[in-house]
Write an enzyme that holds these catalytic residues in place. Structure first.
Site, PDB file in Angstrom:
ATOM      1  N   ASP A 192      13.404  -9.153  24.111  1.00 52.30           N
ATOM      2  CA  ASP A 192      13.436  -7.752  24.764  1.00 52.30           C
ATOM      3  C   ASP A 192      15.310  -7.772  24.776  1.00 52.30           C
ATOM      4  OD1 ASP A 192      14.196  -5.567  25.933  1.00 52.30           O
ATOM      5  OD2 ASP A 192      12.108  -5.518  27.045  1.00 52.30           O
TER       6      ASP A 192
ATOM      7  N   GLY B 285      16.058  -7.086  13.582  1.00 50.16           N
ATOM      8  CA  GLY B 285      15.904  -7.571  12.055  1.00 50.16           C
ATOM      9  C   GLY B 285      14.552  -7.221  11.578  1.00 50.16           C
TER      10      GLY B 285
ATOM     11  N   TYR C 157      22.049   8.341  23.598  1.00 52.64           N
ATOM     12  CA  TYR C 157      22.248   7.582  22.615  1.00 52.64           C
ATOM     13  C   TYR C 157      23.638   7.826  21.907  1.00 52.64           C
ATOM     14  CZ  TYR C 157      21.692   6.159  17.723  1.00 52.64           C
ATOM     15  OH  TYR C 157      21.628   5.496  16.378  1.00 52.64           O
TER      16      TYR C 157
ATOM     17  N   ALA D 251      26.278   5.976  23.688  1.00 55.73           N
ATOM     18  CA  ALA D 251      26.359   4.564  23.540  1.00 55.73           C
ATOM     19  C   ALA D 251      26.953   4.136  22.107  1.00 55.73           C
ATOM     20  CB  ALA D 251      24.925   3.955  23.575  1.00 55.73           C
TER      21      ALA D 251
ATOM     22  N   ASN E 162      22.579  -4.620  15.026  1.00 57.94           N
ATOM     23  CA  ASN E 162      21.979  -3.704  14.590  1.00 57.94           C
ATOM     24  C   ASN E 162      21.059  -2.899  15.367  1.00 57.94           C
ATOM     25  OD1 ASN E 162      20.441  -2.291  12.069  1.00 57.94           O
ATOM     26  ND2 ASN E 162      18.821  -3.533  12.994  1.00 57.94           N
TER      27      ASN E 162
END
Length: 255
Positions: free
Chosen positions: A69, A21, A162, A165, A97
């Site tokens: 992390d 965020g 990417y 996923a 997000n």
């Protein structure tokens, strides 16, 4: 295009958890929830950007940040617990997000890199949902919004881990919707298109790429974090109370 946008009374005082965020789309989501009167906790690695975001908010804004992390699941669980305590109660909205769309060629991918990309772009979405589901069950319901990407829909190359996923996010969302639906917990997927964040503009935007984007979209205007945030607000609000296991694409109609 300017306009007048919706206010959601059900979001006033709602405790919302947002991952990633501090900047980009995530920062836009955090700020839009705060503008609605929600109480927002967010997670990120970038403490500098997080501090700048918080400093931009009006005095008294109900916002808390923890640096973590997201690949470290025990640390994620501890950070969520701290945010829950700091905001005075459980979360009834989760926005998964956080992600990294770093480019990578097929021949460069090792098993360790593949696993790290899954941890960065997929695994934490499940464990964040797991960490807040009991909050939502206790409250009688809630909303989970998982971020995917339109990149795999377009068949975009150059980052297979990417896109793998991000396509897997859909299956995760639908599994959560089915398993948590009896508790009135909704789960939906949002697919952003090419959103004009600082990262995207600095790393990949060129006149040629921008022209290709505009030609591919039905509506050629550039998209911004606010365009995604307004979709997320609706999915978190009571207005979408019976909307679950669905996909929402915010990309200007890029096909």
């Amino acid at each position: 295009m300017s306009g007048q946008f919706a206010r959601y009374p059900s979001l006033v005082g709602r405790r919302v958890l947002v991952t990633g965020g501090a900047s980009g789309i995530g920062a836009g989501i955090v700020e839009h929830f705060l503008d609605q009167g929600a109480h927002v906790g967010f997670l990120d690695l970038d403490a500098t950007a997080a501090a700048a975001l918080i400093a931009r908010q009006p005095e008294g804004a109900a916002v808390e940040f923890r640096r973590v992390d997201l690949r470290d699941i025990p640390a994620v669980r501890a950070a969520i617990a701290e945010l829950r305590d700091a905001l005075g109660g459980g979360f009834t909205a989760l926005v998964n997000n956080a992600a990294r769309d770093d480019r990578h060629a097929i021949d460069e991918i090792t098993p360790d890199y593949w696993d790290e990309r899954m941890a960065t772009n997929l695994r934490h979405q499940f464990f964040c949902a797991q960490a807040v589901k009991d909050d939502m069950i206790a409250a009688g319901g809630g909303s989970i919004v998982n971020m995917s990407s339109n990149s795999f829909l377009l068949g975009q190359g150059g980052m297979p881990a990417y896109t793998a996923a991000k396509s897997a996010v859909i299956g995760l969302t639908r599994a959560l919707a089915r398993d948590l639906g009896p508790h009135h917990i909704r789960a939906n997927t949002v697919y952003p298109g090419w959103i004009m964040t600082e990262r995207q503009l600095n790393l990949w935007m060129t006149p040629e790429a921008d022209a290709k984007r505009a030609a591919g979209q039905c509506i050629p205007d550039r998209l911004h974090p606010a365009d995604v945030a307004r979709m997320v607000l609706w999915l978190a609000a009571d207005d979408s109370a019976l909307v679950t296991a669905q996909d929402f694409i915010v990309d200007g109609g890029w096909r």
